[in-house]
Design a protein around this motif. Sequence first.
Motif, short mmCIF file in Angstrom:
data_model
loop_
_atom_site.label_atom_id
_atom_site.label_comp_id
_atom_site.label_asym_id
_atom_site.label_seq_id
_atom_site.Cartn_x
_atom_site.Cartn_y
_atom_site.Cartn_z
N VAL A 1 3.24 10.23 -8.24
CA VAL A 1 4.17 10.76 -9.23
C VAL A 1 3.38 11.32 -10.41
CG1 VAL A 1 6.04 10.20 -10.83
CG2 VAL A 1 5.97 9.11 -8.57
N PRO A 2 3.66 12.57 -10.80
CA PRO A 2 2.96 13.13 -11.95
C PRO A 2 3.16 12.28 -13.20
CG PRO A 2 4.16 14.84 -10.77
CD PRO A 2 4.58 13.52 -10.18
N GLY A 3 2.08 12.04 -13.92
CA GLY A 3 2.16 11.25 -15.15
C GLY A 3 1.78 9.79 -14.97
N VAL A 4 1.61 9.34 -13.72
CA VAL A 4 1.24 7.95 -13.47
C VAL A 4 -0.27 7.80 -13.65
CG1 VAL A 4 1.07 6.12 -11.73
CG2 VAL A 4 3.17 7.44 -11.95
N PRO B 1 8.78 9.33 -15.99
CA PRO B 1 10.09 8.71 -16.23
C PRO B 1 10.43 7.69 -15.14
CG PRO B 1 10.23 11.11 -16.31
CD PRO B 1 8.88 10.77 -15.78
N ALA B 2 11.15 6.65 -15.51
CA ALA B 2 11.53 5.60 -14.56
C ALA B 2 12.30 6.18 -13.37
CB ALA B 2 12.35 4.53 -15.27
N ALA C 1 0.82 -1.21 0.00
CA ALA C 1 0.00 0.00 0.00
C ALA C 1 0.86 1.26 0.00
CB ALA C 1 -0.93 -0.01 1.21
N ALA C 2 1.95 1.26 0.77
CA ALA C 2 2.84 2.42 0.83
C ALA C 2 3.51 2.68 -0.51
CB ALA C 2 3.88 2.23 1.93
N VAL C 3 3.98 1.62 -1.15
CA VAL C 3 4.65 1.75 -2.45
C VAL C 3 3.64 2.19 -3.51
CG1 VAL C 3 5.86 0.51 -4.29
CG2 VAL C 3 6.51 0.14 -1.90
N THR C 4 2.46 1.60 -3.49
CA THR C 4 1.42 1.97 -4.45
C THR C 4 1.07 3.45 -4.31
OG1 THR C 4 0.52 -0.27 -4.43
CG2 THR C 4 -0.91 1.47 -5.28
N ALA D 1 10.43 7.79 -6.04
CA ALA D 1 9.22 7.70 -5.22
C ALA D 1 9.25 6.46 -4.34
CB ALA D 1 7.98 7.69 -6.11
N VAL D 2 9.66 5.33 -4.92
CA VAL D 2 9.76 4.08 -4.14
C VAL D 2 10.81 4.23 -3.05
CG1 VAL D 2 10.36 1.63 -4.25
CG2 VAL D 2 8.95 2.64 -6.05
#
Length: 67
Positions: free
Chosen positions: A27-30, A49-50, A18-21, A56-57
């Motif tokens: 992140v903008p663009g997701v 971008p990757a 849940a935290a990673v999701t 973020a992760v």
Amino acid sequence: MSTTTLRITGMTCGHCVAAVTKALQGVPGVESAQVNLERAEGVIKGSAPAEQLIKAVEGAGYHAKVA
């Protein structure tokens, strides 16, 4: 829209997923982010971008690299 698959390490439970999701969705663009604990991966659709996805992760306390 592109798809990026990340190998994510450090997740041990549903709370981690849940935290990673949540971090990836911020992140903008997701467009969408699906994180799988058993496969230790995240599949992200959108234009982010990757490098931003990995940051973020890592900001959520986990490690990631492009699979």
